[in-house]
Design an enzyme around this catalytic site. Structure first.
Site, short mmCIF file in Angstrom:
data_model
loop_
_atom_site.label_atom_id
_atom_site.label_comp_id
_atom_site.label_asym_id
_atom_site.label_seq_id
_atom_site.Cartn_x
_atom_site.Cartn_y
_atom_site.Cartn_z
N LYS A 10 1.64 -5.90 -11.02
CA LYS A 10 2.23 -4.83 -10.21
C LYS A 10 1.82 -4.96 -8.75
CE LYS A 10 4.48 -1.07 -9.20
NZ LYS A 10 4.27 0.25 -9.82
N LYS A 67 -1.35 3.94 -1.35
CA LYS A 67 -2.34 3.86 -2.43
C LYS A 67 -2.27 2.49 -3.09
CE LYS A 67 -1.47 4.54 -6.54
NZ LYS A 67 -0.99 4.93 -7.89
#
EC number: 1.1.-.-
Length: 308
Positions: free
Chosen positions: A187, A255
């Site tokens: 990811k 983030k």
């Protein structure tokens, strides 16, 4: 708990009957809905209990007061929360999912979190006689709603096979990429690619507009060539129109990129473009675009150079 390891004729993934879903945000709410619509017995938990009650009213499942209660008797426990700390809060402790899971059950985590927390929870799950799969997703809110997500997984192959058929209810692709943490690392690769692509697309559109081109027509042309990408096809037109009130928020991207940069420090990778784009997203936040879609990098360029 039903036998999720029993073979299924034709080589299909093992069946499950009861699932729990923890976290009903913009992604988790429709993902859990796909499971209920497929005929599975679904119990949900959400930190804001009224959201879980709303989901249960809409889809006919059950809302549980704690992750432990939701996980009790479930073959699979699925989680989609905000960050590492949120994940630990729903998995660990007296009211956490691990405390309610029966031996052999699998917790599949769809949170975009760190590879470290994935490895941590994988090890703790082993100690408890249960399984953990890190399984972050790509495809955004639209992918969750349409059941077309891409899921990148890390963990043991047998646990992955137990979960795979269930995940396919809301995914177009579900792939095991390696041991615990591999899904989260994949990811990160995904987010690094997106950051560079969106910044490049933003600069290209900004340049074309300053040059006086009809950029809608330009996108139609170059979208058929080597420059084509998902971002160009799906975000190029809205970037031209200055529409950013949808999609994956800048706060979430920062983030994610922060985790990418932290991991790069550990593995020695050089990420100069990613670091720069992360700073640009910081500019967007400072300008008030925290909840804008990640394609708002072009908005930053227009703010810095309003003549464009």
């Amino acid at each position: 708990m039903s036998d999720t390891s029993a073979p299924v004729p034709g080589g299909a993934a093992p069946r499950v009957a009861r699932v729990a879903f923890l976290g009903l945000g913009v992604m988790g709410y429709p993902m859990a809905g796909h499971l209920s619509k497929s005929g599975l017995d679904v119990t949900v938990y959400n930190r804001t209990a009224s959201k879980a009650a709303q989901w249960a009213s809409e889809y006919g499942g059950r809302a549980a007061p704690t992750p432990r209660d939701a996980a009790n008797g479930a073959d699979l426990v699925l989680a989609c929360v905000g960050n590492d700390d949120d994940l630990r809060s729903v998995a660990l402790g007296d009211d956490g999912a691990f405390a309610g899971m029966a031996s052999g059950a699998v917790l599949v985590d769809h949170t975009t979190a760190s590879a470290d927390v994935a490895r941590e929870l994988f090890a703790l799950a082993k100690q408890r006689g249960v399984h953990f799969i890190d399984a972050p997703v790509s495809g955004g809110e639209a992918g969750a709603q349409n059941g077309t997500l891409t899921i990148m997984c890390g963990g043991d192959a047998d646990a992955f096979e137990r979960a795979r058929g269930t995940l396919e209810h809301y995914a177009a692709a579900v792939t095991l990429l390696g041991p615990a943490g591999a899904g989260q690392l994949a990811k990160m690769v995904n987010q690094i690619c997106i950051a560079g692509l969106v910044q490049g697309l933003s600069e290209a559109l900004h340049f074309g507009q300053r040059a006086g081109l009809d950029m809608a027509r330009v996108l139609e042309v170059i979208g058929k060539g080597a420059a084509a990408s998902w971002q160009m096809a799906n975000r190029g037109p809205t970037m031209l129109d200055g529409k950013f009130d949808f999609g994956f928020a800048v706060d979430w991207m920062r983030k994610d990129l922060g985790m990418c940069l932290d991991e790069a420090k550990r593995n020695g990778a050089s990420l100069p473009v990613t670091a720069l784009v992360d700073q640009f997203y910081g500019d967007v936040q400072a300008l008030g675009g925290n909840r804008f879609d990640t394609s708002s990098l072009i908005w930053r360029l227009r703010k810095v150079n309003p003549a464009g």
